[in-house]
Design an enzyme around this catalytic site. Sequence first.
Site, PDB file in Angstrom:
ATOM      1  N   HIS A 205      67.944 -45.626  25.238  1.00 24.41           N
ATOM      2  CA  HIS A 205      67.715 -46.447  24.049  1.00 24.41           C
ATOM      3  C   HIS A 205      68.328 -45.715  22.853  1.00 24.41           C
ATOM      4  CE1 HIS A 205      64.831 -49.175  21.748  1.00 24.41           C
ATOM      5  NE2 HIS A 205      64.998 -48.232  20.833  1.00 24.41           N
ATOM      6  N   HIS A 207      69.889 -45.558  19.206  1.00 23.50           N
ATOM      7  CA  HIS A 207      70.161 -46.148  17.888  1.00 23.50           C
ATOM      8  C   HIS A 207      71.518 -45.609  17.443  1.00 23.50           C
ATOM      9  CE1 HIS A 207      66.425 -48.361  16.824  1.00 23.50           C
ATOM     10  NE2 HIS A 207      65.977 -47.679  17.873  1.00 23.50           N
ATOM     11  N   CYS A 238      63.162 -48.532  13.263  1.00 23.52           N
ATOM     12  CA  CYS A 238      61.704 -48.441  13.355  1.00 23.52           C
ATOM     13  C   CYS A 238      61.153 -48.275  11.946  1.00 23.52           C
ATOM     14  CB  CYS A 238      61.323 -47.246  14.229  1.00 23.52           C
ATOM     15  SG  CYS A 238      59.547 -46.978  14.278  1.00 23.52           S
ATOM     16  N   ASN A 247      69.703 -50.378  16.866  1.00 22.08           N
ATOM     17  CA  ASN A 247      70.155 -49.957  18.195  1.00 22.08           C
ATOM     18  C   ASN A 247      71.645 -50.210  18.305  1.00 22.08           C
ATOM     19  OD1 ASN A 247      67.315 -51.368  18.595  1.00 22.08           O
ATOM     20  ND2 ASN A 247      67.539 -49.737  20.100  1.00 22.08           N
TER      21      ASN A 247
HETATM   22  P1  HMG Z   1      45.046 -47.687  13.741  1.00 26.28           P
HETATM   23  O1  HMG Z   1      45.020 -48.201  12.338  1.00 26.28           O
HETATM   24  O2  HMG Z   1      44.867 -46.228  13.957  1.00 26.28           O
HETATM   25  O3  HMG Z   1      44.035 -48.412  14.732  1.00 26.28           O
HETATM   26  O4  HMG Z   1      46.411 -48.171  14.394  1.00 26.28           O
HETATM   27  P2  HMG Z   1      42.682 -49.140  14.593  1.00 26.28           P
HETATM   28  O5  HMG Z   1      42.146 -49.190  15.985  1.00 26.28           O
HETATM   29  O6  HMG Z   1      41.868 -48.520  13.497  1.00 26.28           O
HETATM   30  O7  HMG Z   1      43.098 -50.628  14.175  1.00 26.28           O
HETATM   31  C1  HMG Z   1      43.433 -51.021  12.863  1.00 26.28           C
HETATM   32  C2  HMG Z   1      43.351 -52.542  12.773  1.00 26.28           C
HETATM   33  O8  HMG Z   1      44.341 -53.118  13.647  1.00 26.28           O
HETATM   34  C3  HMG Z   1      42.020 -53.096  13.273  1.00 26.28           C
HETATM   35  O9  HMG Z   1      41.817 -54.325  12.564  1.00 26.28           O
HETATM   36  C4  HMG Z   1      42.290 -53.413  14.730  1.00 26.28           C
HETATM   37  O10 HMG Z   1      41.449 -54.419  15.246  1.00 26.28           O
HETATM   38  C5  HMG Z   1      43.717 -53.896  14.670  1.00 26.28           C
HETATM   39  P3  HMG Z   1      40.710 -54.420  11.395  1.00 26.28           P
HETATM   40  O11 HMG Z   1      39.414 -54.082  12.044  1.00 26.28           O
HETATM   41  O12 HMG Z   1      41.142 -53.396  10.353  1.00 26.28           O
HETATM   42  O13 HMG Z   1      40.842 -55.824  10.933  1.00 26.28           O
HETATM   43  N1  HMG Z   1      44.441 -53.667  15.912  1.00 26.28           N
HETATM   44  C6  HMG Z   1      45.190 -54.592  16.515  1.00 26.28           C
HETATM   45  N2  HMG Z   1      45.437 -55.883  16.226  1.00 26.28           N
HETATM   46  C7  HMG Z   1      46.253 -56.545  17.074  1.00 26.28           C
HETATM   47  N3  HMG Z   1      46.827 -55.982  18.170  1.00 26.28           N
HETATM   48  C8  HMG Z   1      46.585 -54.697  18.485  1.00 26.28           C
HETATM   49  C9  HMG Z   1      45.738 -53.955  17.639  1.00 26.28           C
HETATM   50  N4  HMG Z   1      45.311 -52.680  17.666  1.00 26.28           N
HETATM   51  C10 HMG Z   1      44.514 -52.515  16.606  1.00 26.28           C
HETATM   52  N5  HMG Z   1      47.167 -54.165  19.552  1.00 26.28           N
HETATM   53  C11 HMG Z   1      47.807 -48.777  16.229  1.00 26.28           C
HETATM   54  C12 HMG Z   1      46.779 -47.797  15.712  1.00 26.28           C
HETATM   55  C13 HMG Z   1      48.389 -48.206  17.504  1.00 26.28           C
HETATM   56  C14 HMG Z   1      47.133 -50.115  16.501  1.00 26.28           C
HETATM   57  C15 HMG Z   1      48.920 -48.954  15.144  1.00 26.28           C
HETATM   58  O14 HMG Z   1      49.361 -47.688  14.774  1.00 26.28           O
HETATM   59  C16 HMG Z   1      50.069 -49.778  15.572  1.00 26.28           C
HETATM   60  O15 HMG Z   1      49.942 -50.963  15.836  1.00 26.28           O
HETATM   61  N6  HMG Z   1      51.297 -49.160  15.641  1.00 26.28           N
HETATM   62  C17 HMG Z   1      52.484 -49.818  16.075  1.00 26.28           C
HETATM   63  C18 HMG Z   1      53.659 -49.357  15.272  1.00 26.28           C
HETATM   64  C19 HMG Z   1      54.928 -49.986  15.795  1.00 26.28           C
HETATM   65  O16 HMG Z   1      54.932 -51.061  16.349  1.00 26.28           O
HETATM   66  N7  HMG Z   1      56.070 -49.273  15.605  1.00 26.28           N
HETATM   67  C20 HMG Z   1      57.335 -49.752  15.996  1.00 26.28           C
HETATM   68  C21 HMG Z   1      57.528 -49.793  17.472  1.00 26.28           C
HETATM   69  S1  HMG Z   1      57.941 -48.217  18.176  1.00 26.28           S
HETATM   70  C22 HMG Z   1      59.663 -48.103  17.956  1.00 26.28           C
HETATM   71  O17 HMG Z   1      60.254 -48.875  17.261  1.00 26.28           O
HETATM   72  C23 HMG Z   1      60.400 -47.054  18.745  1.00 26.28           C
HETATM   73  C24 HMG Z   1      61.119 -47.647  19.960  1.00 26.28           C
HETATM   74  O18 HMG Z   1      62.052 -48.639  19.586  1.00 26.28           O
HETATM   75  C25 HMG Z   1      61.847 -46.540  20.726  1.00 26.28           C
HETATM   76  C26 HMG Z   1      62.750 -45.688  19.839  1.00 26.28           C
HETATM   77  O19 HMG Z   1      63.609 -46.227  19.126  1.00 26.28           O
HETATM   78  O20 HMG Z   1      62.554 -44.474  19.895  1.00 26.28           O
HETATM   79  C27 HMG Z   1      60.129 -48.283  20.941  1.00 26.28           C
HETATM   80 MG    MG Z   2      64.028 -48.316  18.852  1.00 27.82          MG
END
Ligand code: HMG
Ligand code: MG
Length: 306
Positions: A205, A207, A238, A247
């Site tokens: 993967h 970028h 990201c 990417n």
């Molecule tokens: P947090 O704030 O530590 O977790 O986030 P939490 O458990 O305290 O949840 C916060 C709020 O989110 C709560 O709602 C939960 O219910 C809700 P509230 O009570 O405040 O109303 N919640 C959710 N809602 C829907 N779906 C869920 C979910 N989980 C919690 N699954 C958490 C921790 C992991 C949830 C957060 O940090 C998160 O969602 N992170 C995702 C970030 C992301 O998507 N980043 C981009 C993707 S990674 C990337 O791009 C790299 C990649 O391409 C590879 C590369 O390039 O290297 C893959």
């Molecule tokens: Mg990525």
Amino acid sequence: MTLPPSVFLIEVCPRDGLQNEREIVPAGKKVAFVEALAEAGLHEIEVTSFVSPKWVPQLADAAEVFGKLKRREGVVYSALVPNVKGMERAIASGVRKVAVFTAATETFCKKNINMTFAESLQAFLPVVAEAKKNGIAVRGYLSTAFGCPYEGNVPPTQAAIAARRLADLGCDELSIGDTIGVAAPPGVEALLGLLKFPKDRTALHFHDTHGTAVANAFTAAQMGFSRFDSSAGGFGGCPYAPGAAGNVATEDLVYAFEKAGVKTGVDFPKLASASRAIGEALHKRPPSKALAALGPMLPNTETNLK
Ligand code: HMG
Ligand code: MG
């Protein structure tokens, strides 16, 4: 140069591309985009993420997108899932392949998913168990495998150890991420040479921040890797990796591999038309070089892109 006869491209623009855009694309346009990508011959498409909508509002409509999508036989439609809550939402949407995601560096892991590396593995355990119970395939992403926006250069041994621990959860596939696009061929060779996971279940993967992604993909392909993540038009990045470009563009990989006699199975004009449409929705010109070069020779070149 020894290259495989064909490569398999995993299209990530609907997820990696759209998650980082200021503009939120309406669900209907996302669905049309995914369907157009499948029509262009992409047999695996990362559609969206079941993450917290507070963290990534651009993909808050994940369930709606899956609900409206007409799925084609033989195409894998996957989604990112960071925790049990995400897994429950993915299962409710009938998702058959999920991706958990962690990182080779602690700071990025914390910024991206608010967990340490060890906590992320703990959080994924019940996700993987649920996936196995339901016959759902699991991809494990390892971000910052070559470099980190917060910690700098990442030694190949550090990334290889993290990849091993992620694989040991029971992942069916790994995706090794150059999140900020800093890798160059020697670094790719060094890390891939240390991986102990089957090559045919390992995706790369890359970028393309520094324009090295196609060279990196060719380096991997020469080493026998044949699965590559790419993004239509080259959109992406990201939200928790500031400054990172998208990417490698699917068009750029298709052009380079086909030119080298390596089959991709992708119809370039159809792909170009899908990329243009999503570019129009984002009011952005796709960064892909191959699309810019070949686009004017393809039909429907009239666009109002800036
Ligand atoms: P947090 O704030 O530590 O977790 O986030 P939490 O458990 O305290 O949840 C916060 C709020 O989110 C709560 O709602 C939960 O219910 C809700 P509230 O009570 O405040 O109303 N919640 C959710 N809602 C829907 N779906 C869920 C979910 N989980 C919690 N699954 C958490 C921790 C992991 C949830 C957060 O940090 C998160 O969602 N992170 C995702 C970030 C992301 O998507 N980043 C981009 C993707 S990674 C990337 O791009 C790299 C990649 O391409 C590879 C590369 O390039 O290297 C893959
Ligand atoms: Mg990525």
